[in-house]
Write a protein that holds these residues in place. Structure first.
Motif, PDB file in Angstrom:
ATOM      1  N   LEU A 106      -0.767  -3.434  11.448  1.00 39.22           N
ATOM      2  CA  LEU A 106       0.234  -4.715  11.761  1.00 39.22           C
ATOM      3  C   LEU A 106      -0.565  -5.857  11.655  1.00 39.22           C
ATOM      4  CD1 LEU A 106       3.372  -5.351  12.040  1.00 39.22           C
ATOM      5  CD2 LEU A 106       2.976  -4.867  14.528  1.00 39.22           C
ATOM      6  N   GLU A 107      -0.459  -6.916  11.176  1.00 42.64           N
ATOM      7  CA  GLU A 107      -1.079  -8.197  11.284  1.00 42.64           C
ATOM      8  C   GLU A 107      -0.494  -8.986  12.438  1.00 42.64           C
ATOM      9  OE1 GLU A 107      -1.489  -8.866   7.160  1.00 42.64           O
ATOM     10  OE2 GLU A 107      -3.710  -9.044   7.593  1.00 42.64           O
ATOM     11  N   ASN A 141       0.662  -4.730  -1.131  1.00 42.22           N
ATOM     12  CA  ASN A 141       1.311  -5.228   0.049  1.00 42.22           C
ATOM     13  C   ASN A 141       2.597  -6.365  -0.242  1.00 42.22           C
ATOM     14  OD1 ASN A 141      -0.579  -4.644   1.921  1.00 42.22           O
ATOM     15  ND2 ASN A 141      -1.876  -6.081   1.138  1.00 42.22           N
ATOM     16  N   LYS A 142       3.326  -5.772  -1.304  1.00 42.97           N
ATOM     17  CA  LYS A 142       4.456  -6.602  -1.791  1.00 42.97           C
ATOM     18  C   LYS A 142       5.715  -5.720  -1.263  1.00 42.97           C
ATOM     19  CE  LYS A 142       2.398  -8.637  -5.885  1.00 42.97           C
ATOM     20  NZ  LYS A 142       2.585  -8.730  -7.604  1.00 42.97           N
ATOM     21  N   TYR A 143       5.723  -4.610  -0.489  1.00 46.72           N
ATOM     22  CA  TYR A 143       6.671  -3.756  -0.019  1.00 46.72           C
ATOM     23  C   TYR A 143       6.220  -3.107   1.049  1.00 46.72           C
ATOM     24  CZ  TYR A 143       9.791   0.121   0.027  1.00 46.72           C
ATOM     25  OH  TYR A 143      10.679   1.129   0.492  1.00 46.72           O
ATOM     26  N   VAL A 203       0.272   6.955  12.083  1.00 40.76           N
ATOM     27  CA  VAL A 203       0.570   5.796  11.015  1.00 40.76           C
ATOM     28  C   VAL A 203      -0.276   4.750  11.414  1.00 40.76           C
ATOM     29  CG1 VAL A 203       2.775   4.314  10.748  1.00 40.76           C
ATOM     30  CG2 VAL A 203       3.109   6.658  11.384  1.00 40.76           C
ATOM     31  N   GLU A 204      -0.697   4.304  12.439  1.00 42.76           N
ATOM     32  CA  GLU A 204      -1.453   3.171  12.693  1.00 42.76           C
ATOM     33  C   GLU A 204      -2.850   3.124  12.139  1.00 42.76           C
ATOM     34  OE1 GLU A 204      -0.464   5.350  14.999  1.00 42.76           O
ATOM     35  OE2 GLU A 204       1.374   4.105  16.130  1.00 42.76           O
ATOM     36  N   ASP A 205      -3.257   4.105  11.514  1.00 43.34           N
ATOM     37  CA  ASP A 205      -4.618   4.391  10.669  1.00 43.34           C
ATOM     38  C   ASP A 205      -4.185   3.847   9.141  1.00 43.34           C
ATOM     39  OD1 ASP A 205      -5.675   5.266  12.936  1.00 43.34           O
ATOM     40  OD2 ASP A 205      -6.283   7.198  12.314  1.00 43.34           O
ATOM     41  N   ILE A 206      -3.078   4.277   8.861  1.00 34.48           N
ATOM     42  CA  ILE A 206      -2.721   3.797   7.469  1.00 34.48           C
ATOM     43  C   ILE A 206      -2.071   2.373   7.314  1.00 34.48           C
ATOM     44  CG2 ILE A 206      -1.375   4.546   5.458  1.00 34.48           C
ATOM     45  CD1 ILE A 206      -1.710   7.492   6.616  1.00 34.48           C
ATOM     46  N   MET A 265       1.665  -6.959   6.435  1.00 33.15           N
ATOM     47  CA  MET A 265       1.277  -5.560   6.870  1.00 33.15           C
ATOM     48  C   MET A 265       0.322  -5.123   6.023  1.00 33.15           C
ATOM     49  SD  MET A 265       3.207  -1.926   7.699  1.00 33.15           S
ATOM     50  CE  MET A 265       3.969  -2.557   8.871  1.00 33.15           C
ATOM     51  N   LYS A 266      -0.875  -4.670   6.248  1.00 38.09           N
ATOM     52  CA  LYS A 266      -1.857  -4.247   5.329  1.00 38.09           C
ATOM     53  C   LYS A 266      -1.888  -2.723   5.341  1.00 38.09           C
ATOM     54  CE  LYS A 266      -5.587  -7.776   5.917  1.00 38.09           C
ATOM     55  NZ  LYS A 266      -6.866  -7.960   6.208  1.00 38.09           N
ATOM     56  N   ASN A 267      -2.632  -2.219   4.491  1.00 38.05           N
ATOM     57  CA  ASN A 267      -2.540  -0.589   4.515  1.00 38.05           C
ATOM     58  C   ASN A 267      -3.720   0.043   3.826  1.00 38.05           C
ATOM     59  OD1 ASN A 267      -1.984   0.116   1.498  1.00 38.05           O
ATOM     60  ND2 ASN A 267       0.005  -1.323   1.982  1.00 38.05           N
ATOM     61  N   ASN A 268      -3.997   1.169   4.200  1.00 31.60           N
ATOM     62  CA  ASN A 268      -5.040   1.864   3.646  1.00 31.60           C
ATOM     63  C   ASN A 268      -4.865   2.764   2.404  1.00 31.60           C
ATOM     64  OD1 ASN A 268      -7.104   0.625   5.161  1.00 31.60           O
ATOM     65  ND2 ASN A 268      -6.566   1.975   6.748  1.00 31.60           N
TER      66      ASN A 268
END
Length: 66
Positions: A62-63, A36-38, A56-59, A1-4
């Protein structure tokens, strides 16, 4: 899962410690999320989204391999 998270923190002029304090976690937890370790719990992801006033989906993204 990536995040911004890092981008959102920069937009809001927040340090990792600032964000951690506002949502009740350690700075190390924020650092681990940004690397992306947690993967945060649903509750924690919702707190972050609410703080930044974004879905939530903007931050959290899900890959396909997640």
């Amino acid at each position: 899962m990536k995040n911004n998270l890092k981008v959102e923190r920069a937009i809001h002029d927040m340090t990792q410690a600032d964000l951690a304090e506002k949502i009740g976690v350690s700075r190390q937890s924020i650092n681990a999320m940004e690397k992306n370790k947690y993967v945060p719990s649903t509750v924690l992801a919702l707190k972050i989204a609410k703080l930044f006033k974004k879905p939530v989906e903007d931050i959290f993204i899900l890959e396909e391999d997640d």
